[in-house]
Design an enzyme around this catalytic site. Structure first.
Site, mmCIF file in Angstrom:
data_model
loop_
_atom_site.group_PDB
_atom_site.id
_atom_site.type_symbol
_atom_site.label_atom_id
_atom_site.label_comp_id
_atom_site.label_asym_id
_atom_site.label_seq_id
_atom_site.Cartn_x
_atom_site.Cartn_y
_atom_site.Cartn_z
ATOM 1 N N GLU A 249 0.835 -1.215 0.000
ATOM 2 C CA GLU A 249 0.000 0.000 0.000
ATOM 3 C C GLU A 249 0.869 1.264 0.000
ATOM 4 O OE1 GLU A 249 -3.331 -0.046 -0.292
ATOM 5 O OE2 GLU A 249 -3.163 -2.223 -0.436
ATOM 6 N N TRP A 252 2.053 1.720 -3.483
ATOM 7 C CA TRP A 252 0.983 2.319 -4.298
ATOM 8 C C TRP A 252 1.016 3.847 -4.158
ATOM 9 C CZ3 TRP A 252 -2.146 1.171 -8.158
ATOM 10 C CH2 TRP A 252 -2.539 -0.150 -8.394
ATOM 11 N N TRP A 280 -21.645 10.762 -19.217
ATOM 12 C CA TRP A 280 -22.009 10.704 -17.800
ATOM 13 C C TRP A 280 -23.407 11.294 -17.609
ATOM 14 C CZ3 TRP A 280 -18.678 7.795 -15.318
ATOM 15 C CH2 TRP A 280 -17.333 7.812 -15.673
ATOM 16 N N ASN A 315 -10.876 1.369 3.559
ATOM 17 C CA ASN A 315 -10.370 1.256 2.180
ATOM 18 C C ASN A 315 -11.256 0.429 1.260
ATOM 19 O OD1 ASN A 315 -8.205 2.906 2.556
ATOM 20 N ND2 ASN A 315 -6.698 1.283 2.831
ATOM 21 N N TRP A 333 -16.250 10.698 -12.308
ATOM 22 C CA TRP A 333 -15.362 10.462 -11.161
ATOM 23 C C TRP A 333 -14.872 11.762 -10.536
ATOM 24 C CZ3 TRP A 333 -10.510 12.522 -11.595
ATOM 25 C CH2 TRP A 333 -10.019 12.771 -12.882
ATOM 26 N N TRP A 356 -9.557 7.223 -7.714
ATOM 27 C CA TRP A 356 -10.834 7.522 -8.368
ATOM 28 C C TRP A 356 -10.793 7.132 -9.842
ATOM 29 C CZ3 TRP A 356 -15.737 8.313 -7.266
ATOM 30 C CH2 TRP A 356 -16.071 8.605 -5.934
#
Length: 425
Positions: A249, A252, A280, A315, A333, A356
């Protein structure tokens, strides 16, 4: 008298602070400063919990420095104007700070560096908030990685362990006690939302239980890394071999930082341009229900209510809530990213944007558009006893709790059709 200035930013600690140690080891009369940046503050609500946290943290550091006859000089305004004022006020020998990689920070630092250079003042910046900077982990041809796994493998291959710093030379701090500002003089007020202390000791169960929101095995480390109240080196040095899932993590985090650094356009655009033509729906009413945790999908609603009340969200639940907004409701998003940016205590532009776009399918190494989380089965799998849901939705199971705003099967088919048509066009 000459002064060397250390500029605190995303490194609000005295221990294992690379730039601060460099200043104290090489200079005398080091004046630490912090600038409450009006360019950032003007976008925030008066009770923003992150400003309260920064203020509290600076107050703690200031009290510690007071015991050595020193203090932090806190200033407020546009950084450029503040620095012009400092140059007029002090005979500055050098300026030390730690590097920041976000687009605004890079632009700000280039501007400050130019002004200092005009005044023949060296501007010295250091790597501190990451293990590897954006240009340190690259493909063989010198281009950045856009897929996480090869980036992670190169990161681990290059990682040779951790060396933390020796204690600071406190005698080198400038000996003046400056008045520390009250929160209200900065235009802000206290909030009931608090940043929790981080907890590394319980990470032994992280790999096993991290997807279960009722287990609370997270570290609460996010805001502390965001504002540098703890060193990333100290955290990684404390990890045990069984904490490899948690280390992933942290990798990341650096992966998304280098994506933002090399592809700054992702702030306002899809990483994958083939998604630019998605139609959208962007329904304001449905977005409001999502924000308030009133979609009729318990795991989504519990997550949003946890966020609104505490500034945190688990998370796994972040993935479910984000996917629901983008796929079930077909809301861009960027709407969700902006809402999270406003409410998350651990908000960090690179990770927020990266995650996102991952959820929407528009980002690098993203979930494919046809992978659509089923919020019903996610609930059954990760909160089977409804412990998490009932914590945040007291009216769950009563007529006061709303029916689903959209039926899952219908929403899934609509999303697949809309994405497919958008990618084709």
């Amino acid at each position: 008298m000459k002064h060397t200035i250390f500029w605190f930013r995303r490194d609000l600690r005295l221990t294992d602070n690379i730039g601060l140690a460099a200043a104290l080891n090489n200079h005398a009369n080091v004046l630490p400063i912090f600038i409450f940046d009006d360019n950032i503050l003007k976008e925030l609500e008066p009770d923003d919990a992150r400003v309260h946290f920064i203020h509290d943290r600076l107050n703690t550091l200031n009290s510690e420095l007071n015991t050595y006859g020193s203090s932090i000089k806190c200033l407020k305004g546009s950084p450029l104007e503040v620095w012009k004022q400092l140059i007029n006020e002090y005979n500055i020998e050098a300026v030390f700070t730690n590097r920041d990689y976000e687009p605004y920070a890079r632009e700000r630092d280039a501007e400050i560096s130019a002004v200092l250079r005009q005044n023949k003042i060296p501007f010295k910046s250091f790597k501190d908030q990451v293990i590897f900077e954006p240009d340190e982990i690259l493909k063989q041809d010198g281009s950045p990685y856009t897929i996480y796994t090869p980036y992670k493998n190169k990161w681990l291959e290059k990682f040779k362990g951790i060396t933390t710093l020796a204690p600071l030379n406190y005698e080198a701090f400038h000996k003046t006690i400056y008045e520390f500002p009250e929160l209200n003089t900065l235009g802000f007020k206290p909030t009931t939302i608090k940043v929790k202390p981080f907890q590394i000791h319980q990470l032994k169960d992280y790999g096993k239980y991290r997807d279960y929101p009722n287990k609370d095995v997270g570290s609460y480390l996010g805001p502390h890394l965001r504002f540098g109240t703890v060193s990333i080196r100290e955290i990684i040095a404390d990890l045990k071999p069984e904490n490899s899932t948690f280390l992933n993590e942290l990798i990341w985090r650096e992966f998304f930082m280098q994506i933002l650094y090399h592809f700054p356009e992702v702030v306002n655009q899809n990483f994958k341009s083939k998604y630019n033509d998605i139609s959208w729906r962007n329904n304001d009413t449905e977005f409001k229900l999502w924000c308030e945790g009133k979609t009729g999908y318990p795991l989504v609603d519990a997550g949003m209510r946890q966020l609104n009340k505490t500034g945190y969200m688990h998370n796994r639940v972040r993935m479910v809530t984000a996917a629901f907004l983008c796929k079930h409701l077909l809301i861009n998003w960027q709407w969700g990213e902006a809402y999270f940016a406003k409410h998350l205590l651990d908000y960090e532009l690179a990770s927020n944007n990266g995650n996102w776009q991952w959820s929407a399918g528009t980002g690098c190494d993203a979930a494919p558009y046809f992978r659509i989380f089923n919020p019903i089965t996610q609930l059954e799998k990760f909160d089977k006893t409804l412990e998490y849901v009932k914590t945040w939705i007291p009216e769950f199971g009563t007529t006061a709790y709303p029916a689903p705003i959209v039926e899952h099967k219908f929403a899934r088919e609509r999303a697949l059709k809309t994405y497919k048509e958008g990618i084709k066009s």
